[in-house]
Design an enzyme around this catalytic site. Structure first.
Site, PDB file in Angstrom:
ATOM      1  CG  ASN A 134      38.773  34.355  40.763  1.00  0.00           C
ATOM      2  OD1 ASN A 134      38.582  35.438  40.215  1.00  0.00           O
ATOM      3  ND2 ASN A 134      37.836  33.365  39.861  1.00  0.00           N
ATOM      4  CG  ASP A 139      37.615  30.129  45.533  1.00  0.00           C
ATOM      5  OD1 ASP A 139      37.870  30.386  44.324  1.00  0.00           O
ATOM      6  OD2 ASP A 139      36.551  30.663  45.800  1.00  0.00           O
ATOM      7  CG  ASP A 191      36.815  29.789  40.720  1.00  0.00           C
ATOM      8  OD1 ASP A 191      35.714  29.036  41.328  1.00  0.00           O
ATOM      9  OD2 ASP A 191      36.314  30.708  40.273  1.00  0.00           O
ATOM     10  CG  ASN A 199      33.496  28.565  38.588  1.00  0.00           C
ATOM     11  OD1 ASN A 199      32.699  29.194  39.387  1.00  0.00           O
ATOM     12  ND2 ASN A 199      34.265  28.933  37.740  1.00  0.00           N
ATOM     13  CD  GLU A 214      37.464  35.260  36.665  1.00  0.00           C
ATOM     14  OE1 GLU A 214      36.710  35.823  35.707  1.00  0.00           O
ATOM     15  OE2 GLU A 214      36.760  35.096  37.694  1.00  0.00           O
ATOM     16  CG  ASP A 233      33.478  37.692  42.291  1.00  0.00           C
ATOM     17  OD1 ASP A 233      34.794  37.564  42.213  1.00  0.00           O
ATOM     18  OD2 ASP A 233      32.797  37.456  41.629  1.00  0.00           O
ATOM     19  CG  HIS A 234      36.354  34.169  43.800  1.00  0.00           C
ATOM     20  ND1 HIS A 234      36.205  32.818  43.731  1.00  0.00           N
ATOM     21  CD2 HIS A 234      36.062  34.594  42.719  1.00  0.00           C
ATOM     22  CE1 HIS A 234      35.421  32.667  42.661  1.00  0.00           C
ATOM     23  NE2 HIS A 234      35.219  33.795  42.002  1.00  0.00           N
TER      24      HIS A 234
END
Length: 260
Positions: free
Chosen positions: A7, A218, A149, A151, A34, A247-248
């Site tokens: 991501n 992930d 991802d 989540n 994303e 941030d991943h």
């Protein structure tokens, strides 16, 4: 063969980092989430220069997914035919390997926002439809990988203590992911002994990465035939230490396969 998921939290912003990472690592298939860009803005030429075929579906500002492959991608399905949705979160394609067709699904699963929100109900509905879609695809393609991802942090060991009782780890969310696994899919990361406190996402705020206050959300899920070929799975934390990082961090699974 190395299959990765990442991501990137805006491909427009992170494109130089993605290109550099691909140039430095021998990645055969990369699933990206994303994108946060419309289809016309997707940098197809930049990936072609590195030897990748690409399929993608994007939208302005939010969501968007893509699959890159060093072999041609075929039989593309955009989104989930069983769940009409304006949000671009799913793309599926096939490449040919020495063990037959490899079906790859790239997923950016909904976040859910909060346990008492409509977005949480949407997440559970979306997962139920994903389960149906994956089940149908597995009947057609024994070699199938779902990368993305999710989540969802599947187990308590995938969660830093600060997130206890929060979104992404609720019983209903974990049950949704367990339903996927129940179709006959294995979490490639858990096929191997791993160190403790390994995460794939860290909040930008409160020094999350420096404190290693993260979540493992992930994942690369593999059907049984592919799981037998999986020889390693790692989280590459290095890109999270970049300037202006996503941030991943990427997750990379190694399979004893090659393109046909």
């Amino acid at each position: 063969m190395k299959i990765a998921t990442w991501n990137v939290n805006s491909l427009t912003v992170r494109l130089p980092q993605v290109l550099a990472w691909l140039d430095q690592n021998s990645i055969d298939i990369l699933c990206i989430q994303e994108l946060k860009q419309v289809n016309e803005k997707f940098p197809k030429d930049a990936f072609q220069e590195l030897g990748y075929d690409a399929v993608w579906t994007g939208q302005k500002t939010y969501n968007g997914v893509a699959i890159l492959s060093r072999s041609s991608l075929e039989d593309v399905i955009v989104n989930n035919p069983l769940y009409p949705d304006t949000q671009q979160r799913l793309i599926t394609a096939t490449c040919q390997t020495t063990e037959g067709p490899l079906r790859v699904i790239c997923a950016y699963c909904p976040n859910g926002s909060a346990l008492d929100s409509e977005k949480y109900e949407y997440k559970l509905e979306w997962y139920a439809a994903l389960n149906q879609f994956v089940e149908a695809q597995m009947k057609l393609f024994p070699n199938l990988a779902i990368c993305g991802d999710y989540n969802i942090a599947p187990e308590d060991r995938d969660v830093h203590a600060k997130y206890a009782g929060d979104i992404l780890i609720s019983p209903k969310e974990r049950a949704a992911m367990q339903a996927l696994s129940g179709l006959g899919l294995s979490d490639s990361f858990r096929l191997f002994e791993q160190e403790e406190k390994l995460f794939s996402w860290w909040d930008y705020r409160m020094l999350g990465f420096r404190r290693n206050a993260g979540l493992r959300i992930d994942h690369i899920l593999l059907t049984a035939p592919l799981a037998q070929h999986c020889t390693a799975c790692v989280i590459d934390k290095a890109p999270r230490g970049n300037e202006q990082p996503s941030d991943h961090a990427p997750v990379v699974a190694t399979l004893s396969l090659s393109f046909a």
